[in-house]
Design a protein around this motif. Structure first.
Motif, PDB file in Angstrom:
ATOM      1  N   PRO A   1       0.830  -1.204   0.000  1.00  0.00           N
ATOM      2  CA  PRO A   1       0.000   0.000   0.000  1.00  0.00           C
ATOM      3  C   PRO A   1       0.868   1.260   0.000  1.00  0.00           C
ATOM      4  O   PRO A   1       1.749   1.409   0.844  1.00  0.00           O
ATOM      5  N   ARG A   2       0.631   2.115  -0.970  1.00  0.00           N
ATOM      6  CA  ARG A   2       1.424   3.336  -1.128  1.00  0.00           C
ATOM      7  C   ARG A   2       0.529   4.433  -1.665  1.00  0.00           C
ATOM      8  O   ARG A   2      -0.529   4.166  -2.214  1.00  0.00           O
ATOM      9  N   LEU A   3       1.029   5.700  -1.542  1.00  0.00           N
ATOM     10  CA  LEU A   3       0.415   6.790  -2.272  1.00  0.00           C
ATOM     11  C   LEU A   3       1.020   6.786  -3.667  1.00  0.00           C
ATOM     12  O   LEU A   3       2.243   6.856  -3.823  1.00  0.00           O
ATOM     13  N   ALA A   4       0.170   6.694  -4.681  1.00  0.00           N
ATOM     14  CA  ALA A   4       0.669   6.557  -6.045  1.00  0.00           C
ATOM     15  C   ALA A   4       1.439   7.798  -6.500  1.00  0.00           C
ATOM     16  O   ALA A   4       2.430   7.690  -7.229  1.00  0.00           O
ATOM     17  N   CYS A   5       1.007   8.972  -6.029  1.00  0.00           N
ATOM     18  CA  CYS A   5       1.656  10.201  -6.509  1.00  0.00           C
ATOM     19  C   CYS A   5       3.064  10.342  -5.960  1.00  0.00           C
ATOM     20  O   CYS A   5       3.857  11.139  -6.443  1.00  0.00           O
ATOM     21  N   GLN A   6       3.352   9.556  -4.916  1.00  0.00           N
ATOM     22  CA  GLN A   6       4.630   9.652  -4.235  1.00  0.00           C
ATOM     23  C   GLN A   6       5.531   8.489  -4.645  1.00  0.00           C
ATOM     24  O   GLN A   6       6.611   8.312  -4.084  1.00  0.00           O
ATOM     25  N   THR A   7       5.094   7.667  -5.604  1.00  0.00           N
ATOM     26  CA  THR A   7       5.832   6.464  -5.966  1.00  0.00           C
ATOM     27  C   THR A   7       6.475   6.662  -7.324  1.00  0.00           C
ATOM     28  O   THR A   7       5.810   6.672  -8.354  1.00  0.00           O
ATOM     29  N   ARG A   8       7.803   6.808  -7.302  1.00  0.00           N
ATOM     30  CA  ARG A   8       8.530   7.015  -8.546  1.00  0.00           C
ATOM     31  C   ARG A   8       8.750   5.682  -9.239  1.00  0.00           C
ATOM     32  O   ARG A   8       9.128   4.702  -8.596  1.00  0.00           O
ATOM     33  N   THR A   9       8.585   5.666 -10.536  1.00  0.00           N
ATOM     34  CA  THR A   9       8.781   4.412 -11.259  1.00  0.00           C
ATOM     35  C   THR A   9      10.248   4.001 -11.253  1.00  0.00           C
ATOM     36  O   THR A   9      10.563   2.811 -11.394  1.00  0.00           O
ATOM     37  N   GLU A  10      11.160   4.959 -11.084  1.00  0.00           N
ATOM     38  CA  GLU A  10      12.576   4.587 -11.082  1.00  0.00           C
ATOM     39  C   GLU A  10      12.916   3.678  -9.898  1.00  0.00           C
ATOM     40  O   GLU A  10      13.921   2.975  -9.916  1.00  0.00           O
ATOM     41  N   GLN A  11      12.040   3.678  -8.851  1.00  0.00           N
ATOM     42  CA  GLN A  11      12.240   2.789  -7.711  1.00  0.00           C
ATOM     43  C   GLN A  11      11.662   1.405  -7.964  1.00  0.00           C
ATOM     44  O   GLN A  11      11.776   0.519  -7.114  1.00  0.00           O
ATOM     45  N   LEU A  12      10.987   1.226  -9.093  1.00  0.00           N
ATOM     46  CA  LEU A  12      10.227   0.000  -9.317  1.00  0.00           C
ATOM     47  C   LEU A  12      10.844  -0.824 -10.441  1.00  0.00           C
ATOM     48  O   LEU A  12      11.531  -0.281 -11.316  1.00  0.00           O
TER      49      LEU A  12
END
Lengths: 258, 196
Positions: A74-85
């Motif tokens: 569970p995360r806030l999507a706006c705070q989740t950078r794709t570079e971390q994924l």
């Protein structure tokens, strides 16, 4: 040097469309600098699939609208950078809440009901005197109250909770933190038994199994682990004392907390 | 007098007891608004060829490029022209998705014409205002002109029009006149005084 291509596997279901079935739908995007789930989902909606439902408001991790499961967490999507994924990103709506469609869930109804259950307002003893001086509060106490008031009602703590997945009537870290916020506030004068009635039950603090998924995933880094431990200790002691002394001791010290 | 009282009471009674009749002006307004939106949603399913997000992206670009911080006549006039074109295209919006449930495409399509009208009001008002004032900066009219432009723009939208109707309301100075902000107010005033 070309960037990555990211495949987003997104949960799709429209409960208001009788022909809809739950399924995962894949969308591929070229990764752009500083891309996050907010920008990615908006691009998917505008360029690939305008039926995709999801919620964003502030895009700045302050409103709590965009909670979702990103690769299971569970995360806030706006705070989740794709570079971390990794190159494959799975998006699911938050569990525990009623599904509105695709990635959009209704957290508002639950939080409204929680506020009513916990009685999320100052319980004053005297009638408000508009001509009187304001009740003073030491700055340190005000900061403590603020720390517990910072909850943005995103629902990530409930999505991460082992108890919530088993009992839909569980107050959850958010509800228990809300009660703790009023216990710390010296203006609130509710009695120990009023507190106990709401949180001294299996739907309250005693339902918590101590997994601390809430603390792990709170996007605002709220002190959930310490506050839940504090509540458990206080209410257990109050419960014990009420059996020994035939009357609960005062639960709320005035001023600073131990 | 008695006749008036009785008459009014009879009218109220009829209004109250009639089934299926709208009971007040407020209810009537709500019903009209609901019918209007339902019509518009039905029209979206009518096979229009315009895509809401294409039009909206172009709207965003026009405003950013031509109605931005530094404004001028040429760009503002071009912006008004293009926004009018987009407005006409928006009358032909269609859906690419099913539109069922809480459809984001329907939501965007319902909002777009209003957004275009607002953009036109801003761009057209800016085109007409041949001075600079506050955040409205004209490269071709860099001074503030309190002689001709100390007034408020009012905009209304006549039905069926593709441009707002602008009118002006003068500012009434009650206590303090507007002060110097350093972009030519006094020069404008002196120049006007000399030509009088």
């Amino acid at each position: 040097m070309p960037g990555r291509r990211i495949t987003f596997s997104v949960f799709r279901h429209n409960p208001y469309d009788p022909d809809s079935r739950t399924r995962m739908q894949d969308y591929v995007l070229d990764e752009t600098p500083r891309m996050n789930i907010f920008t990615a989902l908006n691009r998917i909606r505008e360029e690939l699939d305008p039926s995709l439902q999801f919620d964003f408001v502030c895009r700045a991790a302050a409103c709590g609208s965009c909670g979702m499961l990103v690769n299971g967490r569970p995360r806030l999507a706006c705070q989740t950078r794709t570079e971390q994924l990794p190159g494959h990103v799975t998006l699911l709506p938050l569990p525990f809440f009623k599904l509105v469609g695709d990635l959009s869930v209704d957290t508002g109804t639950w939080f409204r009901e929680m506020g009513e259950r916990v009685r999320s307002w100052i319980h004053a003893r005297e009638e408000f005197d508009p001509t009187g001086e304001e009740e003073r509060m030491p700055n340190a106490v005000a900061l403590q109250v603020y720390e517990l008031d910072r909850c943005i009602e995103c629902g990530c703590c409930l999505a991460a909770c082992a108890t919530a997945v088993m009992r839909p009537d569980f107050l959850g870290a958010a509800g228990l933190l809300r009660m703790a916020r009023f216990l710390v506030d010296p203006r609130d004068r509710r009695s120990t038994s009023e507190v106990f009635e709401v949180v001294g039950t299996d739907q309250g603090i005693f339902g918590c199994v101590g997994l601390m998924g809430c603390d792990d995933y709170c996007p605002k880094d709220l002190p959930l682990a310490t506050q839940l431990a504090y509540l458990r200790r206080k209410l257990a002691l109050a419960g014990l004392r009420s059996r020994v002394n035939a009357g609960p001791q005062e639960l709320k010290p005035r001023g600073s907390r131990s | 007098v008695m006749g008036m009282v009785v008459g009014r009471r009879i009218a109220e009674d009829i209004e109250w007891n009639e089934r299926g009749f709208v009971r007040s002006a407020a209810e009537r307004c709500a019903r009209d608004a609901q019918a209007q939106v339902e019509e518009r949603i039905k029209a979206l399913a009518g096979g229009g060829r315009e895509y809401v997000f294409d039009l909206r992206h172009r709207l965003e670009d026009v405003l950013t490029e031509k109605v931005g911080v530094f404004r001028n006549e040429k760009d503002l006039a071009a912006a008004v022209g293009e926004l009018q074109e987009l407005y006409h295209r928006s009358e032909n919006l269609g859906l690419r998705s099913s539109g069922r449930g809480a459809s984001p495409e329907v939501a965007a399509a319902l909002r777009l014409p209003g957004m275009l009208r607002l953009a036109l009001t801003i761009a057209y008002g800016a085109l007409k205002r041949t001075e600079s004032r506050g955040s409205h900066y004209r490269e071709d009219y860099p001074r503030r002109d309190d002689v001709n432009w100390l007034k408020r723009t009012l905009a209304t939208w006549p039905p069926g029009a593709d441009l707002p109707a602008l009118s002006y309301e003068p500012i009434v100075i009650t206590e303090l006149p507007p002060g110097e902000r350093g972009y030519g107010e006094s020069q404008t005033r002196q120049a006007a005084a000399r030509t009088d």
